[in-house]
Write an enzyme that holds these catalytic residues in place. Sequence first.
Site, PDB file in Angstrom:
ATOM      1  N   GLU A  85     -35.951  17.486  42.012  1.00 50.88           N
ATOM      2  CA  GLU A  85     -36.402  17.005  40.702  1.00 50.88           C
ATOM      3  C   GLU A  85     -37.504  15.970  40.908  1.00 50.88           C
ATOM      4  OE1 GLU A  85     -33.734  14.033  38.640  1.00 50.88           O
ATOM      5  OE2 GLU A  85     -32.205  15.230  39.629  1.00 50.88           O
TER       6      GLU A  85
ATOM      7  N   CYS B 270     -29.683  17.259  39.482  1.00 47.96           N
ATOM      8  CA  CYS B 270     -29.050  17.214  40.806  1.00 47.96           C
ATOM      9  C   CYS B 270     -28.260  18.474  41.165  1.00 47.96           C
ATOM     10  CB  CYS B 270     -28.127  16.000  40.884  1.00 47.96           C
ATOM     11  SG  CYS B 270     -28.974  14.440  40.540  1.00 47.96           S
TER      12      CYS B 270
ATOM     13  N   HIS C 232     -20.744  15.246  43.546  1.00 46.25           N
ATOM     14  CA  HIS C 232     -22.087  14.695  43.376  1.00 46.25           C
ATOM     15  C   HIS C 232     -21.933  13.179  43.315  1.00 46.25           C
ATOM     16  CE1 HIS C 232     -25.947  13.562  41.913  1.00 46.25           C
ATOM     17  NE2 HIS C 232     -25.492  13.234  40.708  1.00 46.25           N
TER      18      HIS C 232
END
Length: 445
Positions: free
Chosen positions: A83, A120, A244
């Site tokens: 990203e 993500c 994550h």
Amino acid sequence: MTAVGIDAMEIWTGKLKLDLAETFAPAQGDDPGKYTKGLGLRASSFPDVYEDIVTMGANAAHRLMERKGLTPEDIGRIDVATESAFDNSKPVSTYIAGCLEQVYDENFHHANKGERKFACISGTQSLDDAYNWIRAGRNRGRAALVIATDTALYARDDPGEATQGAGAVAMLVDEDPNLVELSTEQGYGSADETDFLKPNQQFPSVDGKRSVNVYLARMREALEDFAEVAGDIHPGDYEMIPFHTPFPGMVRKAAALGYRHIVRGTDVGELLAEEIGHQPMRSDFETDDEFHAAIKEYTDALTETERYQDWYANTIEPTLEISREVGNWYTGSVHIARASGLKHARENGLDLDEARLLVASYGSGAQAEVHAETVVPGWEEEIGALDIDEQIRNRYDLSFAEYEQVHDVHNHDTEADVEEFTAPEKEFAFDGWGRMGERKYRYVE
């Protein structure tokens, strides 16, 4: 059915370090515990002047290919998840392939290249793409390179500034893997959210409190969806659960939510009920506010139990060790967590052959995915080949003034003429701009 999964991986961290307790906290006038205890972070990694998402990704991929004795002819696709891309048309995978072609006699002209974007979670989505490509029989005996690479910068004085980080994870996806086999079962939780976004801007706009709540809500949905296809889940089913990890403090919240869910209807749930009572049910309360207050009180009590703390120490804590030293790597975050847990197991003599991992990925905007992985024989050798500890030790320790300079260097809206802090050696490095404004790279012997 032939197993498909991650055969090997490599990690490349940015070469600069910002110590949060010793350097960042004093400059901000903050208590170091705000970062080390609250966020759960000790340091952040940053790219040097000659580093960016291409060099970090290419260096991780090159190291992986060299260690596995691969050439471009062995690779059928290169998927890059990021990203932090700097071009809205040309994918980062083409830049990385161009770098690698500088050091190999062959080229990647017959490899499919792409770039994935969903905050993500796109690193895990790229794994899914590679897995499906092989399962469909379209790989012609070739493997896939999946590269998650990001420079996670925030605007100066943004509340998220302390969670910054930079690095890349390269993964080789192939048949008969030597690290983990991916499962066919997946669970998803997805909704149109504006918790974290970058509308034509480099630095994110973040609603911090909402971002945490969206993360937890999507994780809960994904876990529920996963249970629909995988069947009943027991807390003893999974050796570790890599989440994550934007920062370890976020995982503390997610782990409690997940544990609360997977103990329902189990023997563990009954034992906990004897200690702290049964979990609150919505039907027992007149309003949502009363129910949410009861859930919070129950969760606080749950996390204080010895049973939960033992589970957390064995199942979650090992996955956070690398992240504490490097910060958030966006698309690479959950893959660092997996590597961290396996590294911990190897260093502590844990036998994980055929053990299962429950991998919980997330991307703002927002989507979570939960899937299982089976650790396969050969994992110890693969994890033992990582030199992430050495990379972390050898980073250049920035002063706060130097950190400000580095931040300016990697801010797309700022022109900064700063000397490099380290010297590139046997790696790819940024080499200036081309005639059409493209970034150029060279391999430094």
